[in-house]
Design a protein around this motif. Sequence first.
Motif, PDB file in Angstrom:
ATOM      1  N   CYS A 177       0.834  -1.216   0.000  1.00 43.09           N
ATOM      2  CA  CYS A 177       0.000   0.000   0.000  1.00 43.09           C
ATOM      3  C   CYS A 177       0.862   1.257   0.000  1.00 43.09           C
ATOM      4  O   CYS A 177       0.482   2.266  -0.590  1.00 43.09           O
ATOM      5  CB  CYS A 177      -0.931   0.007   1.199  1.00 43.09           C
ATOM      6  SG  CYS A 177      -2.299  -1.143   1.049  1.00 43.09           S
ATOM      7  N   MET A 205      -3.867  -3.392  -5.920  1.00 42.13           N
ATOM      8  CA  MET A 205      -3.735  -3.369  -4.468  1.00 42.13           C
ATOM      9  C   MET A 205      -5.103  -3.416  -3.787  1.00 42.13           C
ATOM     10  O   MET A 205      -5.292  -4.128  -2.812  1.00 42.13           O
ATOM     11  CB  MET A 205      -2.988  -2.113  -4.021  1.00 42.13           C
ATOM     12  CG  MET A 205      -1.516  -2.200  -4.154  1.00 42.13           C
ATOM     13  SD  MET A 205      -0.864  -3.632  -3.313  1.00 42.13           S
ATOM     14  CE  MET A 205      -1.611  -3.482  -1.727  1.00 42.13           C
ATOM     15  N   SER A 260      -6.529  -6.492  -1.393  1.00 40.63           N
ATOM     16  CA  SER A 260      -6.950  -6.245  -0.012  1.00 40.63           C
ATOM     17  C   SER A 260      -8.324  -6.839   0.301  1.00 40.63           C
ATOM     18  O   SER A 260      -8.671  -6.985   1.473  1.00 40.63           O
ATOM     19  CB  SER A 260      -6.938  -4.749   0.291  1.00 40.63           C
ATOM     20  OG  SER A 260      -7.922  -4.083  -0.456  1.00 40.63           O
TER      21      SER A 260
END
Length: 172
Positions: A77, A90, A94
């Motif tokens: 991140c 990303m 997640s």
Amino acid sequence: MSDLSALSYYLGIEVRQGKEELMFGQSMYDSKLLEQSGMTECKPCVTPMEEQLKLMKVSTTAKVDATLYRSIVGGLCYLVHMRPDIAFAMGYASHFMEDPREDHWAMVKRLLLLRQGDDGSMDHLSKDRLRVGYRLTVFSDADMAGDIDRRRSTSGVLIFLRLASISWLSLK
């Protein structure tokens, strides 16, 4: 209040300040993530995600170490600051933090391999160029735990580097 000298490292971003330019990079942070994941000797790739990749939270593949998965995804991140091209991948990675599986880990490893392909060079921002014709504008916003049900925070950053107009230059 104390003077901590010139900024050199912040949130995984290396900063070098010269008289005429600022340099930004994340090669040291990249190396730490690759070492932590045990992928320092792997070959790099060129795209952050496979084309038309569809993953589900409920997967039949083997479980992976959830602590390592969360640690690497959290570390990646910070790389989005300098590489907004990995932001979508990303965000997708997640989604699987609760119960990561082998197919989820494969996607995260691809992001690490994309970062390994970088040559370690730093972005340069010349002070003269900013004076002569470029204008840097940064906006940020955050609400801490604004979602009452889930107690999650939302934040965002917009960075604009644009050529200043001639009229703006003539007024200075």
